[in-house]
Write a protein that holds these residues in place. Structure first.
Motif, PDB file in Angstrom:
ATOM      1  N   UNK A   1      57.156  36.159  50.393  1.00 23.01           N
ATOM      2  CA  UNK A   1      55.718  36.144  50.652  1.00 23.01           C
ATOM      3  C   UNK A   1      54.993  35.336  49.589  1.00 23.01           C
ATOM      4  N   UNK A   2      54.030  34.530  50.022  1.00 25.35           N
ATOM      5  CA  UNK A   2      53.131  33.820  49.112  1.00 25.35           C
ATOM      6  C   UNK A   2      51.733  34.393  49.320  1.00 25.35           C
ATOM      7  N   UNK A   3      51.058  34.690  48.212  1.00 28.54           N
ATOM      8  CA  UNK A   3      49.719  35.291  48.308  1.00 28.54           C
ATOM      9  C   UNK A   3      48.781  34.613  47.319  1.00 28.54           C
ATOM     10  N   UNK A   4      47.559  34.270  47.781  1.00 29.05           N
ATOM     11  CA  UNK A   4      46.596  33.713  46.830  1.00 29.05           C
ATOM     12  C   UNK A   4      45.902  34.865  46.102  1.00 29.05           C
ATOM     13  N   UNK A   5      45.078  34.535  45.140  1.00 27.04           N
ATOM     14  CA  UNK A   5      44.472  35.565  44.287  1.00 27.04           C
ATOM     15  C   UNK A   5      42.964  35.690  44.518  1.00 27.04           C
ATOM     16  N   UNK A   6      42.529  35.292  45.698  1.00 27.23           N
ATOM     17  CA  UNK A   6      41.104  35.393  46.005  1.00 27.23           C
ATOM     18  C   UNK A   6      40.683  36.832  46.255  1.00 27.23           C
ATOM     19  N   UNK A   7      39.369  37.029  46.433  1.00 31.13           N
ATOM     20  CA  UNK A   7      38.844  38.368  46.675  1.00 31.13           C
ATOM     21  C   UNK A   7      39.421  38.941  47.956  1.00 31.13           C
TER      22      UNK A   7
END
Length: 252
Positions: free
Chosen positions: A48-54
């Motif tokens: 899994x790839x996840x961004x760190x946005x709200x």
């Protein structure tokens, strides 16, 4: 991800940590082994790839990692009475039949025949299929257990393979070929031979040099021991024969 700031920072992870054999670098996404000793086969890792946005966005993909067991001591050879080019075209079906009847995961290590020439590939009616078996935990099954089950399921395996290849099929257990010298061993033998030849040559040179020095020393001692003794044919420092000079002196 073309976003900037926190939305553009991606962190990678293995979903649910479904395996203890691999890990992943959360910054680069690089997958690495943790412990695969004694294990073989294909591992299916969900990454899994996840961004760190709200409002964190994620994406997942499956990565298949195959651990090669070609150096395993648990390789078993299955000999099929089929042409190698035919077996190669249907190797997926061969694997499926073996997995179905043995009830283990099967990894195909190699497929070969005794004839290596391409022109003989369609005429040699015997093909060797090297396999290893492993359980659901990816632990290798000992070779003797694989052979035992192959014997037990022989008739069922042959019946299934007959549907793949059409003509009657025999599936026998083959013996591993005699281990041949590795390139490293051959290189070591050649190097040893060269070093041995060099050493012999050096010793011969030393012996000949010592012998020559002894001969020179013996000649020198003999020359010194004869000084002062009249020699009618002795040469002076200029190369003239001293005997002539002595003869003239005697005549005078």
């Amino acid at each position: 991800d073309p976003d900037s700031g926190d939305n553009g920072v991606l962190l990678y992870s293995l979903v649910n940590h479904q395996t203890n054999e691999f890990g992943i670098d959360e910054i680069t996404g690089q997958i690495f082994t943790v412990s695969v000793a004694g294990k073989a086969g294909t591992f299916y890792l969900k990454v899994q790839a996840a961004d760190q946005g709200t409002r964190r966005l994620t994406a997942q993909t499956t990565v298949n990692v195959t651990v090669d067991s070609s150096s395993s001591s648990n390789i078993v050879i299955v000999v099929l009475n089929q042409h190698i080019n035919v077996v190669e075209r249907n190797i997926g079906e061969v694997q499926r039949v073996l997995e179905d009847k043995l009830e283990w995961n099967i990894y195909i290590v190699d497929v070969y025949s005794d004839e290596s020439e391409r022109k003989a590939r369609s005429s040699t009616d015997e093909t060797h299929v090297e396999i290893t078996a492993f359980d659901k935990a990816h632990q290798e099954i000992p070779a003797q257990d694989v052979k035992r089950k192959l014997r037990e399921q022989k008739s069922h395996i042959e019946a299934e393979l007959e549907q793949v290849f059409s003509p009657p099929v025999t599936a026998a257990i083959g013996e591993a070929p005699a281990a041949s010298a590795t390139a490293e061993l051959i290189a070591a033998i050649v190097l040893s031979a060269v070093l041995a030849a060099t050493l012999v040559t050096f010793l011969l040179y030393v012996l000949l040099d010592v012998r020559r020095r002894r001969q020179q020393h013996s000649v020198k001692e003999e020359s010194e021991s004869t000084e002062g003794i009249y020699n009618p044919w002795a040469m002076d420092s200029s190369g003239s024969v001293k005997s002539m000079e002595t003869a003239e002196h005697m005549n005078n």
